[in-house]
Design a protein around this motif. Structure first.
Motif, PDB file in Angstrom:
ATOM      1  N   LEU A  90      29.344  48.877  35.034  1.00 19.88           N
ATOM      2  CA  LEU A  90      29.968  47.732  34.294  1.00 19.88           C
ATOM      3  C   LEU A  90      31.477  48.377  33.829  1.00 19.88           C
ATOM      4  O   LEU A  90      32.180  47.459  32.974  1.00 19.88           O
ATOM      5  N   SER A  91      31.966  49.163  34.311  1.00 20.16           N
ATOM      6  CA  SER A  91      33.444  49.542  33.935  1.00 20.16           C
ATOM      7  C   SER A  91      34.499  48.279  34.163  1.00 20.16           C
ATOM      8  O   SER A  91      34.545  47.713  35.452  1.00 20.16           O
ATOM      9  N   LEU A 105      22.978  43.660  35.447  1.00 19.85           N
ATOM     10  CA  LEU A 105      22.995  45.136  36.103  1.00 19.85           C
ATOM     11  C   LEU A 105      23.772  45.237  37.327  1.00 19.85           C
ATOM     12  O   LEU A 105      23.747  44.274  38.024  1.00 19.85           O
ATOM     13  N   VAL A 106      24.182  46.466  37.348  1.00 21.43           N
ATOM     14  CA  VAL A 106      24.591  46.845  38.987  1.00 21.43           C
ATOM     15  C   VAL A 106      23.611  47.344  39.640  1.00 21.43           C
ATOM     16  O   VAL A 106      22.877  48.297  39.228  1.00 21.43           O
ATOM     17  N   TYR A 139      27.207  36.421  27.959  1.00 26.82           N
ATOM     18  CA  TYR A 139      28.117  36.220  29.345  1.00 26.82           C
ATOM     19  C   TYR A 139      28.767  37.423  29.591  1.00 26.82           C
ATOM     20  O   TYR A 139      28.447  38.449  28.725  1.00 26.82           O
ATOM     21  N   ILE A 140      29.330  37.512  30.767  1.00 27.46           N
ATOM     22  CA  ILE A 140      30.040  38.978  30.928  1.00 27.46           C
ATOM     23  C   ILE A 140      31.378  38.548  31.266  1.00 27.46           C
ATOM     24  O   ILE A 140      31.789  37.507  31.989  1.00 27.46           O
ATOM     25  N   PHE A 141      32.464  39.331  30.780  1.00 31.54           N
ATOM     26  CA  PHE A 141      33.679  38.869  30.854  1.00 31.54           C
ATOM     27  C   PHE A 141      34.568  40.040  31.087  1.00 31.54           C
ATOM     28  O   PHE A 141      34.267  41.263  30.853  1.00 31.54           O
ATOM     29  N   ASN A 155      39.136  45.184  43.222  1.00 28.68           N
ATOM     30  CA  ASN A 155      37.733  45.031  43.269  1.00 28.68           C
ATOM     31  C   ASN A 155      37.389  44.789  41.811  1.00 28.68           C
ATOM     32  O   ASN A 155      37.711  45.864  40.968  1.00 28.68           O
ATOM     33  N   LEU A 156      36.949  43.775  41.319  1.00 22.54           N
ATOM     34  CA  LEU A 156      36.486  43.707  40.084  1.00 22.54           C
ATOM     35  C   LEU A 156      35.301  44.446  39.549  1.00 22.54           C
ATOM     36  O   LEU A 156      34.857  44.765  38.624  1.00 22.54           O
ATOM     37  N   LEU A 157      34.356  44.691  41.012  1.00 23.60           N
ATOM     38  CA  LEU A 157      32.967  45.370  40.765  1.00 23.60           C
ATOM     39  C   LEU A 157      33.298  47.035  41.396  1.00 23.60           C
ATOM     40  O   LEU A 157      33.637  46.803  42.679  1.00 23.60           O
ATOM     41  N   ASN A 158      33.048  47.860  40.819  1.00 22.09           N
ATOM     42  CA  ASN A 158      33.135  49.354  41.392  1.00 22.09           C
ATOM     43  C   ASN A 158      31.870  49.512  42.183  1.00 22.09           C
ATOM     44  O   ASN A 158      31.753  50.583  42.663  1.00 22.09           O
TER      45      ASN A 158
END
Length: 220
Positions: A36-37, A46-47, A70-72, A29-32
């Motif tokens: 944004l860890s 934003l989460v 961007y977000i990487f 899972n790339l999103l916890n």
């Protein structure tokens, strides 16, 4: 050998939950769902309370000089299968980047699958800049865009120079990076780009909020 796409989708579905736990656990899972860890950005991502990831453009943010927004992923990936869901507002625009060698210049050091509100557009009018297109390379075979505000589902398989993309259960790309580009485009240089790099999501610079969730990856 090209694997029939229904077998490819079946394998992904099995790995995502119907298979034994040992197989399912190979997906990361790339999103916890909390913060944004594992990601890096200077933008306003934003989460949300439901664990999804949203672009929330800051006042005055616009134009094409916003690569830092961007977000990487912090980690680099080479060969993989990636699955995610996303929804866009009317005229919403983003993109999935992968194998990005330089996050300051993702357009020229990586590859992008376009995310764009193309709902209702005819298949024959789709271009490499439309939903499911590989920018500066290949137009999608079909327009599988859902209505603005509805969740879309994308699977990307990247193995060596072989790239496959499915949107909402239908294969829209099955290409090799050393194939010829679409007519009217310059010769493709995608096969000369890094074979391993960061995965990213594009903040296109327009005041549209896009939402992403369930971003999972299986390294091959």
């Amino acid at each position: 050998m090209r694997v029939p796409f229904y077998l490819f989708v079946l394998n992904v579905i099995v790995a995502l939950g119907i298979a034994p736990n040992a197989t399912a656990q190979k997906f990361e899972n790339l999103l916890n769902g909390k913060d944004l860890s594992g990601w890096k950005t200077d933008g306003n991502w934003l989460v949300q309370k439901d664990g999804s990831l949203m672009i929330d453009p800051k006042p005055g943010q616009e134009g094409w000089n916003r690569f830092n927004d961007y977000i990487f992923t912090e980690k680099k990936y080479g060969d993989f299968i990636l699955e995610m869901e996303y929804k866009y507002p009317a005229k919403g625009n983003s993109g999935l980047f992968f194998r990005v060698g330089d996050t300051k210049n993702p357009v020229h050091t990586g590859m992008e699958v376009q995310i764009l509100d193309c709902f209702g557009q005819k298949d024959e009018t789709m271009t490499h800049h439309d939903h499911g297109g590989i920018i500066m390379f290949k137009k999608p075979r079909r327009n599988m865009s859902k209505k603005p505000g509805e969740w879309n589902h994308m699977i990307v398989s990247c193995e060596g120079h072989h790239l496959r993309v499915a949107i909402n259960g239908v294969e829209v790309q099955n290409v090799y990076l050393d194939d010829d580009a679409d007519e009217g485009l310059p010769p493709s240089k995608l096969s000369m780009r890094p074979m391993r790099g960061h995965i990213g999501l594009q903040d296109h610079g327009v005041p549209h909020r896009l939402v992403f969730r369930n971003i999972k990856i299986l390294e091959l």
